[in-house]
Design a protein around this motif. Sequence first.
Motif, mmCIF file in Angstrom:
data_model
loop_
_atom_site.group_PDB
_atom_site.id
_atom_site.type_symbol
_atom_site.label_atom_id
_atom_site.label_comp_id
_atom_site.label_asym_id
_atom_site.label_seq_id
_atom_site.Cartn_x
_atom_site.Cartn_y
_atom_site.Cartn_z
ATOM 1 N N LEU A 41 -30.027 -4.372 23.818
ATOM 2 C CA LEU A 41 -29.244 -5.436 23.177
ATOM 3 C C LEU A 41 -27.768 -5.297 23.509
ATOM 4 O O LEU A 41 -27.065 -6.295 23.630
ATOM 5 C CB LEU A 41 -29.458 -5.403 21.660
ATOM 6 C CG LEU A 41 -30.859 -5.778 21.191
ATOM 7 C CD1 LEU A 41 -31.003 -5.590 19.693
ATOM 8 C CD2 LEU A 41 -31.193 -7.222 21.581
ATOM 9 N N ALA A 42 -27.266 -4.100 23.659
ATOM 10 C CA ALA A 42 -25.857 -3.903 24.000
ATOM 11 C C ALA A 42 -25.604 -4.396 25.425
ATOM 12 O O ALA A 42 -24.560 -4.980 25.705
ATOM 13 C CB ALA A 42 -25.491 -2.426 23.875
ATOM 14 N N ARG A 43 -26.550 -4.150 26.329
ATOM 15 C CA ARG A 43 -26.390 -4.609 27.708
ATOM 16 C C ARG A 43 -26.458 -6.120 27.810
ATOM 17 O O ARG A 43 -25.735 -6.741 28.545
ATOM 18 C CB ARG A 43 -27.478 -4.002 28.591
ATOM 19 C CG ARG A 43 -26.965 -2.842 29.413
ATOM 20 C CD ARG A 43 -27.983 -2.446 30.423
ATOM 21 N NE ARG A 43 -28.581 -1.207 29.943
ATOM 22 C CZ ARG A 43 -29.773 -0.768 30.272
ATOM 23 N NH1 ARG A 43 -30.508 -1.474 31.088
ATOM 24 N NH2 ARG A 43 -30.226 0.358 29.807
ATOM 25 N N SER A 44 -27.381 -6.724 27.044
ATOM 26 C CA SER A 44 -27.559 -8.178 27.162
ATOM 27 C C SER A 44 -26.393 -8.946 26.531
ATOM 28 O O SER A 44 -26.127 -10.083 26.893
ATOM 29 C CB SER A 44 -28.874 -8.599 26.512
ATOM 30 O OG SER A 44 -28.845 -8.340 25.118
ATOM 31 N N SER A 45 -25.675 -8.327 25.603
ATOM 32 C CA SER A 45 -24.547 -9.037 24.978
ATOM 33 C C SER A 45 -23.256 -8.931 25.796
ATOM 34 O O SER A 45 -22.313 -9.641 25.547
ATOM 35 C CB SER A 45 -24.312 -8.486 23.564
ATOM 36 O OG SER A 45 -23.873 -7.125 23.637
ATOM 37 N N ASP A 46 -23.241 -8.036 26.792
ATOM 38 C CA ASP A 46 -22.037 -7.882 27.639
ATOM 39 C C ASP A 46 -21.870 -9.000 28.630
ATOM 40 O O ASP A 46 -22.626 -9.662 29.092
ATOM 41 C CB ASP A 46 -22.062 -6.551 28.391
ATOM 42 C CG ASP A 46 -21.736 -5.390 27.447
ATOM 43 O OD1 ASP A 46 -21.204 -5.664 26.355
ATOM 44 O OD2 ASP A 46 -22.033 -4.258 27.817
#
Length: 57
Positions: free
Chosen positions: A52-57
């Motif tokens: 989720l952290a990668r997809s929100s970047d």
Amino acid sequence: MKNLGTIIGVILAIVIAWWLVNVLFGVIYFVVKVIIVLFVAVLVFFALRGLLARSSD
């Protein structure tokens, strides 16, 4: 009559020991299962957090 009491005592001791061992193994199995579930849950949590952290970047 004394021999009969001894035989009954031995049979009773075996039955109680059998029951205690079953209870003990059941508790140990439950504790190990809970530890494994917690470990997998932590892994899944960090994996989802990373995705989720990668997809929100």
